[in-house]
Write a protein that holds these residues in place. Structure first.
Motif, PDB file in Angstrom:
ATOM      1  N   VAL A   1       0.866  -1.174   0.000  1.00  0.00           N
ATOM      2  CA  VAL A   1       0.000   0.000   0.000  1.00  0.00           C
ATOM      3  C   VAL A   1       0.904   1.226   0.000  1.00  0.00           C
ATOM      4  O   VAL A   1       1.850   1.304   0.792  1.00  0.00           O
ATOM      5  N   VAL A   2       0.639   2.171  -0.905  1.00  0.00           N
ATOM      6  CA  VAL A   2       1.451   3.385  -0.999  1.00  0.00           C
ATOM      7  C   VAL A   2       0.540   4.606  -1.045  1.00  0.00           C
ATOM      8  O   VAL A   2      -0.656   4.497  -1.318  1.00  0.00           O
ATOM      9  N   VAL A   3       1.145   5.757  -0.778  1.00  0.00           N
ATOM     10  CA  VAL A   3       0.475   7.052  -0.940  1.00  0.00           C
ATOM     11  C   VAL A   3       1.415   7.972  -1.704  1.00  0.00           C
ATOM     12  O   VAL A   3       2.573   7.631  -1.949  1.00  0.00           O
ATOM     13  N   HIS A   4       0.897   9.136  -2.075  1.00  0.00           N
ATOM     14  CA  HIS A   4       1.679  10.146  -2.775  1.00  0.00           C
ATOM     15  C   HIS A   4       1.808  11.372  -1.876  1.00  0.00           C
ATOM     16  O   HIS A   4       1.016  11.542  -0.940  1.00  0.00           O
TER      17      HIS A   4
ATOM     18  N   ASP B   1       6.576   8.822  -5.795  1.00  0.00           N
ATOM     19  CA  ASP B   1       6.293   9.847  -6.801  1.00  0.00           C
ATOM     20  C   ASP B   1       5.459   9.228  -7.926  1.00  0.00           C
ATOM     21  O   ASP B   1       5.093   8.046  -7.858  1.00  0.00           O
ATOM     22  N   ALA B   2       5.186   9.995  -8.955  1.00  0.00           N
ATOM     23  CA  ALA B   2       4.335   9.537 -10.055  1.00  0.00           C
ATOM     24  C   ALA B   2       4.913   8.321 -10.779  1.00  0.00           C
ATOM     25  O   ALA B   2       4.173   7.504 -11.322  1.00  0.00           O
TER      26      ALA B   2
ATOM     27  N   PRO C   1      10.091   5.501  -4.349  1.00  0.00           N
ATOM     28  CA  PRO C   1       9.870   6.006  -2.995  1.00  0.00           C
ATOM     29  C   PRO C   1      10.632   7.297  -2.742  1.00  0.00           C
ATOM     30  O   PRO C   1      11.823   7.387  -3.028  1.00  0.00           O
ATOM     31  N   VAL C   2       9.924   8.297  -2.247  1.00  0.00           N
ATOM     32  CA  VAL C   2      10.539   9.597  -1.949  1.00  0.00           C
ATOM     33  C   VAL C   2      10.499   9.901  -0.452  1.00  0.00           C
ATOM     34  O   VAL C   2      11.142  10.838   0.005  1.00  0.00           O
ATOM     35  N   ALA C   3       9.729   9.126   0.296  1.00  0.00           N
ATOM     36  CA  ALA C   3       9.596   9.356   1.734  1.00  0.00           C
ATOM     37  C   ALA C   3       8.840   8.180   2.352  1.00  0.00           C
ATOM     38  O   ALA C   3       8.394   7.274   1.647  1.00  0.00           O
ATOM     39  N   MET C   4       8.733   8.238   3.671  1.00  0.00           N
ATOM     40  CA  MET C   4       7.904   7.278   4.416  1.00  0.00           C
ATOM     41  C   MET C   4       6.997   8.093   5.325  1.00  0.00           C
ATOM     42  O   MET C   4       7.392   9.157   5.816  1.00  0.00           O
ATOM     43  N   LEU C   5       5.804   7.593   5.549  1.00  0.00           N
ATOM     44  CA  LEU C   5       4.899   8.162   6.532  1.00  0.00           C
ATOM     45  C   LEU C   5       4.705   7.092   7.591  1.00  0.00           C
ATOM     46  O   LEU C   5       4.264   5.985   7.282  1.00  0.00           O
ATOM     47  N   THR C   6       5.074   7.399   8.832  1.00  0.00           N
ATOM     48  CA  THR C   6       5.044   6.403   9.900  1.00  0.00           C
ATOM     49  C   THR C   6       4.165   6.856  11.052  1.00  0.00           C
ATOM     50  O   THR C   6       3.774   8.022  11.134  1.00  0.00           O
TER      51      THR C   6
END
Length: 164
Positions: A18-21, A45-46, A50-55
């Motif tokens: 599962v990913v987000v932008h 990104d588009a 992966p450009v980051a993580m949200l934790t």
């Protein structure tokens, strides 16, 4: 035990991730994390890189309003005048997106990365998961739980060999 393992990131990774932008609403990201019982979600990104993580840690640090530094800049920007409510509303809406709180220092690995190197990265960088990237696109994710499962499998195989 993992230093002797022949397992690689590709062997251990979860493939359906599962990913987000960055422009995903925080409410959407939090809902995805809760629905899938995950403590961190890659931000891509588009192109799927992966450009980051949200934790969970990012969410716990986030308080939903302007930081002290942002408030200071806004106060100086206004310089004695009231800022337009629409301007403040637009700023607040930006702070409700993943990009406002995501951890941008993302570590990723190749599919060939050995399990021992994954363990070292998790320990040294104090991280819980790494995206697996091939040809500039995320193809999976390895978590500490994946390493524990691999370790359990190797210990079970070792015990079986001792009994034989």
């Amino acid at each position: 035990m993992l230093d002797q393992s022949m397992a690689s990131a590709e062997d251990l990774m979860t493939r359906e991730v599962v990913v987000v932008h960055p422009d995903t609403k925080l409410a959407t990201a939090v809902k995805l994390m809760a629905e899938h019982a995950i403590s961190g979600i890659p931000v891509v990104d588009a192109a799927g890189m992966p450009v980051a993580m949200l934790t969970e840690g990012d969410l716990l640090r986030w308080h939903g309003e302007f930081t002290e530094k942002q408030a200071w800049w806004l106060e100086h920007l206004a310089d004695g005048y009231d800022l337009a409510p629409t301007f403040l509303g637009a700023l607040r809406s930006q702070s409700r997106k993943v990009s406002a709180i995501m951890s941008k220092d993302v570590t990723y690995v190749s599919p060939e990365t050995p399990a021992r190197e994954l363990a070292r990265l998790f320990y040294e960088k104090k991280i819980k998961r790494v995206p697996v990237v091939r040809d500039g696109k995320m193809v999976g994710l390895v978590s500490r739980a994946d390493l524990v499962k691999a370790l359990a499998k190797e210990l079970a195989a070792e015990q079986a060999a001792e009994k034989a």
